[in-house]
Motif scaffolding. Structure first.
Motif, PDB file in Angstrom:
ATOM      1  N   ARG A 104       0.839  -1.198   0.000  1.00  0.00           N
ATOM      2  CA  ARG A 104       0.000   0.000   0.000  1.00  0.00           C
ATOM      3  C   ARG A 104       0.876   1.251   0.000  1.00  0.00           C
ATOM      4  O   ARG A 104       1.865   1.310   0.713  1.00  0.00           O
ATOM      5  CB  ARG A 104      -0.883   0.018   1.239  1.00  0.00           C
ATOM      6  N   PRO A 105       0.496   2.263  -0.776  1.00  0.00           N
ATOM      7  CA  PRO A 105       1.280   3.503  -0.760  1.00  0.00           C
ATOM      8  C   PRO A 105       1.116   4.220   0.579  1.00  0.00           C
ATOM      9  O   PRO A 105       0.059   4.173   1.196  1.00  0.00           O
ATOM     10  CB  PRO A 105       0.683   4.318  -1.902  1.00  0.00           C
ATOM     11  N   ARG A 106       2.174   4.852   1.011  1.00  0.00           N
ATOM     12  CA  ARG A 106       2.141   5.598   2.269  1.00  0.00           C
ATOM     13  C   ARG A 106       1.282   6.838   2.076  1.00  0.00           C
ATOM     14  O   ARG A 106       1.438   7.556   1.095  1.00  0.00           O
ATOM     15  CB  ARG A 106       3.561   6.006   2.639  1.00  0.00           C
ATOM     16  N   PRO A 107       0.356   7.101   3.008  1.00  0.00           N
ATOM     17  CA  PRO A 107      -0.491   8.296   2.872  1.00  0.00           C
ATOM     18  C   PRO A 107       0.335   9.567   3.050  1.00  0.00           C
ATOM     19  O   PRO A 107       1.342   9.578   3.755  1.00  0.00           O
ATOM     20  CB  PRO A 107      -1.516   8.144   3.999  1.00  0.00           C
ATOM     21  N   GLU A 108      -0.089  10.626   2.396  1.00  0.00           N
ATOM     22  CA  GLU A 108       0.589  11.915   2.482  1.00  0.00           C
ATOM     23  C   GLU A 108      -0.172  12.828   3.443  1.00  0.00           C
ATOM     24  O   GLU A 108      -1.250  13.312   3.111  1.00  0.00           O
ATOM     25  CB  GLU A 108       0.673  12.562   1.098  1.00  0.00           C
ATOM     26  N   PRO A 109       0.368  13.063   4.639  1.00  0.00           N
ATOM     27  CA  PRO A 109      -0.313  13.951   5.586  1.00  0.00           C
ATOM     28  C   PRO A 109      -0.174  15.411   5.170  1.00  0.00           C
ATOM     29  O   PRO A 109       0.777  15.782   4.481  1.00  0.00           O
ATOM     30  CB  PRO A 109       0.421  13.694   6.905  1.00  0.00           C
ATOM     31  N   VAL A 110      -1.109  16.227   5.577  1.00  0.00           N
ATOM     32  CA  VAL A 110      -1.025  17.664   5.341  1.00  0.00           C
ATOM     33  C   VAL A 110       0.016  18.224   6.299  1.00  0.00           C
ATOM     34  O   VAL A 110       0.026  17.891   7.496  1.00  0.00           O
ATOM     35  CB  VAL A 110      -2.403  18.331   5.574  1.00  0.00           C
ATOM     36  N   ALA A 111       0.920  19.034   5.783  1.00  0.00           N
ATOM     37  CA  ALA A 111       1.993  19.611   6.606  1.00  0.00           C
ATOM     38  C   ALA A 111       1.406  20.406   7.773  1.00  0.00           C
ATOM     39  O   ALA A 111       0.500  21.220   7.589  1.00  0.00           O
ATOM     40  CB  ALA A 111       2.876  20.508   5.753  1.00  0.00           C
ATOM     41  N   GLY A 112       1.895  20.130   8.972  1.00  0.00           N
ATOM     42  CA  GLY A 112       1.457  20.864  10.148  1.00  0.00           C
ATOM     43  C   GLY A 112       0.190  20.342  10.799  1.00  0.00           C
ATOM     44  O   GLY A 112      -0.237  20.876  11.815  1.00  0.00           O
ATOM     45  N   CYS A 113      -0.419  19.294  10.255  1.00  0.00           N
ATOM     46  CA  CYS A 113      -1.657  18.745  10.825  1.00  0.00           C
ATOM     47  C   CYS A 113      -1.295  17.586  11.767  1.00  0.00           C
ATOM     48  O   CYS A 113      -0.808  16.545  11.333  1.00  0.00           O
ATOM     49  CB  CYS A 113      -2.586  18.258   9.724  1.00  0.00           C
ATOM     50  N   THR A 114      -1.538  17.785  13.055  1.00  0.00           N
ATOM     51  CA  THR A 114      -1.202  16.777  14.058  1.00  0.00           C
ATOM     52  C   THR A 114      -1.998  15.494  13.852  1.00  0.00           C
ATOM     53  O   THR A 114      -1.451  14.398  13.972  1.00  0.00           O
ATOM     54  CB  THR A 114      -1.466  17.331  15.473  1.00  0.00           C
ATOM     55  N   VAL A 115      -3.263  15.615  13.529  1.00  0.00           N
ATOM     56  CA  VAL A 115      -4.116  14.442  13.324  1.00  0.00           C
ATOM     57  C   VAL A 115      -3.591  13.613  12.157  1.00  0.00           C
ATOM     58  O   VAL A 115      -3.462  12.383  12.258  1.00  0.00           O
ATOM     59  CB  VAL A 115      -5.589  14.852  13.096  1.00  0.00           C
ATOM     60  N   CYS A 116      -3.256  14.262  11.054  1.00  0.00           N
ATOM     61  CA  CYS A 116      -2.730  13.540   9.892  1.00  0.00           C
ATOM     62  C   CYS A 116      -1.411  12.836  10.235  1.00  0.00           C
ATOM     63  O   CYS A 116      -1.172  11.711   9.823  1.00  0.00           O
ATOM     64  CB  CYS A 116      -2.514  14.484   8.716  1.00  0.00           C
ATOM     65  N   GLU A 117      -0.545  13.526  10.983  1.00  0.00           N
ATOM     66  CA  GLU A 117       0.736  12.931  11.373  1.00  0.00           C
ATOM     67  C   GLU A 117       0.530  11.692  12.242  1.00  0.00           C
ATOM     68  O   GLU A 117       1.183  10.668  12.047  1.00  0.00           O
ATOM     69  CB  GLU A 117       1.600  13.959  12.097  1.00  0.00           C
ATOM     70  N   LEU A 118      -0.387  11.771  13.201  1.00  0.00           N
ATOM     71  CA  LEU A 118      -0.672  10.621  14.061  1.00  0.00           C
ATOM     72  C   LEU A 118      -1.264   9.467  13.257  1.00  0.00           C
ATOM     73  O   LEU A 118      -0.922   8.300  13.495  1.00  0.00           O
ATOM     74  CB  LEU A 118      -1.602  11.021  15.203  1.00  0.00           C
ATOM     75  N   LEU A 119      -2.141   9.776  12.325  1.00  0.00           N
ATOM     76  CA  LEU A 119      -2.723   8.724  11.480  1.00  0.00           C
ATOM     77  C   LEU A 119      -1.662   8.079  10.586  1.00  0.00           C
ATOM     78  O   LEU A 119      -1.699   6.870  10.343  1.00  0.00           O
ATOM     79  CB  LEU A 119      -3.869   9.285  10.642  1.00  0.00           C
ATOM     80  N   THR A 120      -0.701   8.861  10.118  1.00  0.00           N
ATOM     81  CA  THR A 120       0.386   8.308   9.311  1.00  0.00           C
ATOM     82  C   THR A 120       1.253   7.383  10.154  1.00  0.00           C
ATOM     83  O   THR A 120       1.651   6.307   9.698  1.00  0.00           O
ATOM     84  CB  THR A 120       1.232   9.434   8.708  1.00  0.00           C
ATOM     85  N   GLN A 121       1.527   7.768  11.396  1.00  0.00           N
ATOM     86  CA  GLN A 121       2.293   6.892  12.289  1.00  0.00           C
ATOM     87  C   GLN A 121       1.537   5.597  12.550  1.00  0.00           C
ATOM     88  O   GLN A 121       2.124   4.512  12.579  1.00  0.00           O
ATOM     89  CB  GLN A 121       2.592   7.610  13.598  1.00  0.00           C
ATOM     90  N   ARG A 122       0.233   5.702  12.737  1.00  0.00           N
ATOM     91  CA  ARG A 122      -0.599   4.503  12.959  1.00  0.00           C
ATOM     92  C   ARG A 122      -0.575   3.617  11.716  1.00  0.00           C
ATOM     93  O   ARG A 122      -0.510   2.387  11.815  1.00  0.00           O
ATOM     94  CB  ARG A 122      -2.026   4.934  13.301  1.00  0.00           C
ATOM     95  N   PHE A 123      -0.635   4.228  10.527  1.00  0.00           N
ATOM     96  CA  PHE A 123      -0.555   3.483   9.273  1.00  0.00           C
ATOM     97  C   PHE A 123       0.754   2.684   9.226  1.00  0.00           C
ATOM     98  O   PHE A 123       0.754   1.497   8.908  1.00  0.00           O
ATOM     99  CB  PHE A 123      -0.638   4.440   8.086  1.00  0.00           C
TER     100      PHE A 123
ATOM    101  N   ARG B 126      -7.534  11.038   4.061  1.00  0.00           N
ATOM    102  CA  ARG B 126      -8.116  11.599   2.841  1.00  0.00           C
ATOM    103  C   ARG B 126      -9.349  12.447   3.147  1.00  0.00           C
ATOM    104  O   ARG B 126      -9.577  13.476   2.522  1.00  0.00           O
ATOM    105  CB  ARG B 126      -8.477  10.468   1.876  1.00  0.00           C
ATOM    106  N   ASN B 127     -10.152  12.020   4.115  1.00  0.00           N
ATOM    107  CA  ASN B 127     -11.415  12.704   4.403  1.00  0.00           C
ATOM    108  C   ASN B 127     -11.329  13.690   5.569  1.00  0.00           C
ATOM    109  O   ASN B 127     -12.309  14.357   5.868  1.00  0.00           O
ATOM    110  CB  ASN B 127     -12.506  11.677   4.702  1.00  0.00           C
ATOM    111  N   HIS B 128     -10.173  13.779   6.204  1.00  0.00           N
ATOM    112  CA  HIS B 128     -10.006  14.681   7.342  1.00  0.00           C
ATOM    113  C   HIS B 128     -10.176  16.132   6.883  1.00  0.00           C
ATOM    114  O   HIS B 128      -9.604  16.522   5.864  1.00  0.00           O
ATOM    115  CB  HIS B 128      -8.601  14.445   7.934  1.00  0.00           C
TER     116      HIS B 128
END
Length: 70
Positions: free
Chosen positions: A14-33, A56-58
């Motif tokens: 699976r491709p690694r998701p691209e978090p939005v820069a500076g978004c804590t929620v996206c960063e945490l979800l990427t770590q969980r991924f 994607r939907n955040h």
């Protein structure tokens, strides 16, 4: 005796998701991924897909994804 199931040859991971820069929620979800996709007995691709969908939907400003209306 348990046998180890190996991933099918020819299927990309699976491709690694691209978090939005500076978004804590996206960063945490990427770590969980990354945690869910790590090799081993705790690998959980279903949870990894959930992380990708959540990223994607955040909500962001501007939104990462928009619905196109006719």
């Amino acid at each position: 005796m348990t046998s180890r199931i190996e991933p099918a040859v020819g299927f990309p991971s699976r491709p690694r998701p691209e978090p939005v820069a500076g978004c804590t929620v996206c960063e945490l979800l990427t770590q969980r991924f990354e945690h869910c996709m790590a090799p081993g007995p705790l690998r959980d691709e279903s949870a990894a897909v959930d992380c990708v969908v959540e990223i994607r939907n955040h909500p962001h400003d501007p939104p990462k994804m928009r619905l196109k209306t006719p």
